[in-house]
Scaffold this motif. Structure first.
Motif: not given
Ligand SMILES: C=C(O[C@H]1C=CC=C(C(=O)O)[C@@H]1O)C(=O)O
Length: 436
Positions: A259-260, A286, A346, A390, A404, A406
């Motif tokens: 979750g970003t 997610e 993740a 990263r 990547g 999610g």
């Molecule tokens: C797959 C990555 O982040 C993962 C880790 C934290 C949040 C993520 C997201 O929100 O999609 C990903 O699952 C990446 O940075 O390449």
């Protein structure tokens, strides 16, 4: 004959004050086939490993289970000299994301990962530095340690430095967005709930001292693990906020990180984006897949699990994430757990096998160490592993990047592409970007 030989481990705590910069300067002046630099997010512990004492892998790709067996074989023959303790013996490295052997790729000698018992290890905890040397005779380890101490006292401080990056090019955004759209359709039509799709970028770099770049990484990306893994002519650099697993024989800590949101440009914007993230159903869903999968797995292993129902926010300089710290107690077989956990949702998805098959099909390149476990284990069964995101890998003047995101049922391709762009910026922060 060699099989019955003793293995000598000599450890000494350095009595004269040596800085991290001096240690790295020593590394830069002593080329070797494999190096591993590792720092925990709180910057309280650094493990710097030089050279290979043993790396006996017959089968590829390597994994930490084989590594643990190797470590145990060394332990069985170990003679500890001076201040050496079993915890000074280390296994270090990273495995590749995929568990199937792959055709050779641009990853070169890191194609199948690299896991090894190093010859020399510096472990810095706060101000204390322990230096450990492994060898076949007590004379060789004594001579080597003596020489290291003489050389170290002459080293000047290495300082952080970036490399120039040119011709930076992300893999086709439109193709990737089409892959995301396809994944969303698959999620609606099949048993798939979540898949993490990676995007790649490429660039050219000027020659750089990799230890100086690692220093740059810790300056630019505080609060993350700072990792450098070099094998022959390939160097993997990583500033990941994601802990996969830290364990002792009776307790462990892991986290769900998924979750970003992009960081805001002002504290107010930052705060409002965090508030949106905390309550956003898509990001919460997610995230929940990761929590659920980890908690189920730890419970199935008979451990007492502790975690909070409400995720926290973890901030990096470029993005904010939903994070749920998870702790567990009980008898821990760390490496077995690590193998069961990787890839968590993740980096893989739910259900795992379906997700991994789909991401392998849809991604344009092989992940190699991207998204894979990377870390260390010691001779008393303590280990710590991060997830290799990263990150970039450098080979000659070529640089490869990975990011990547999610994908769940309500993912919007353009938003996911923007998220991966923000994630690229973490590792890009250590370069001077010339164009592109
Ligand atoms: C797959 C990555 O982040 C993962 C880790 C934290 C949040 C993520 C997201 O929100 O999609 C990903 O699952 C990446 O940075 O390449």
């Amino acid at each position: 004959m060699l099989k019955q030989s003793k293995i000598y481990l000599l450890t000494r705590e350095l009595t004269t004050r040596i800085s991290l910069g001096q240690l790295l300067s020593w590394f830069s002046h002593h080329p070797t086939s494999k190096r591993f630099l590792w720092e925990t997010p709180n910057q309280q512990r650094q493990v710097l490993a030089w050279g290979v004492f043993q790396s006996a892998f017959q089968t590829a790709p390597v994994n930490f289970e084989q590594g643990e067996q190797l470590l145990n074989r060394v332990l069985a023959r170990l003679v500890k000299l001076d201040q050496a303790e079993e915890r000074d013996l280390k296994l270090v490295g990273g495995m590749s994301f995929a568990s199937e052997p792959k055709l050779p790729t641009h990853w070169g000698s890191l194609n199948d990962g690299a896991v090894w018992v190093p010859q020399v290890v510096f472990e810095k905890t706060g101000q204390k530095i322990r230096c450990s040397v492994l060898g076949w005779t007590s004379k060789t380890v004594n001579d080597q340690l003596k020489q290291i101490l003489i050389d170290l006292s002459k080293e000047t401080e290495l300082v952080a430095q970036s490399a120039d990056l040119s011709h930076f090019e992300e893999s086709s955004v439109s193709q990737w967005e089409a892959a995301v759209a396809q994944a969303v359709v698959t999620i609606h039509q099949t048993t798939l709930d979540k898949v993490v799709l990676g995007r790649f970028a490429h660039g050219e770099v000027t020659e750089a001292i990799s230890e100086a770049m690692w220093l740059q990484l810790r300056e630019k990306q505080p609060g993350s693990y700072h990792i450098l893994l070099q094998s022959d002519d390939v160097t993997f650099l990583c500033a990941t906020p994601e802990r996969l697993l830290a364990f002792t024989p009776d307790r462990l800590e892991t986290m769900a990180l998924a979750g970003t949101a992009k960081r805001g440009r002002t504290p107010e914007e930052d705060y409002s984006r965090q508030e949106i993230l905390r309550h956003d159903p898509k990001n919460l869903r997610e995230h929940a897949f990761v929590v659920q999968s980890l908690v189920t797995l730890l419970n199935a292993n008979g451990l007492r699990v502790q975690y909070s129902e409400t995720p926290e926010i973890l901030q990096t300089p470029s993005v904010a994430h939903l994070k749920t710290p998870i702790k567990a107690v009980g008898p821990i077989n760390g490496i077995k757990l690590l193998n069961q956990m990787h890839p968590t949702p993740a980096l893989g998805g739910v259900p795992r096998d379906v997700a991994v098959a789909l991401l392998t099909k849809l991604e344009s390149e092989q992940r190699g160490l991207f998204g894979a476990p990377i870390g260390l284990l010691n001779g008393i069964g303590d280990g710590e592993f991060a997830v290799g995101i990263r990150s970039c890998f450098l080979r000659g003047n070529q640089a490869e990047f990975f990011a990547g995101a999610g994908i769940v049922a309500d993912s919007i391709p353009a938003k996911e592409a923007a998220e991966t762009r923000a994630k690229f910026s973490a590792i890009l922060s250590i370069f001077n970007k010339e164009n592109g």
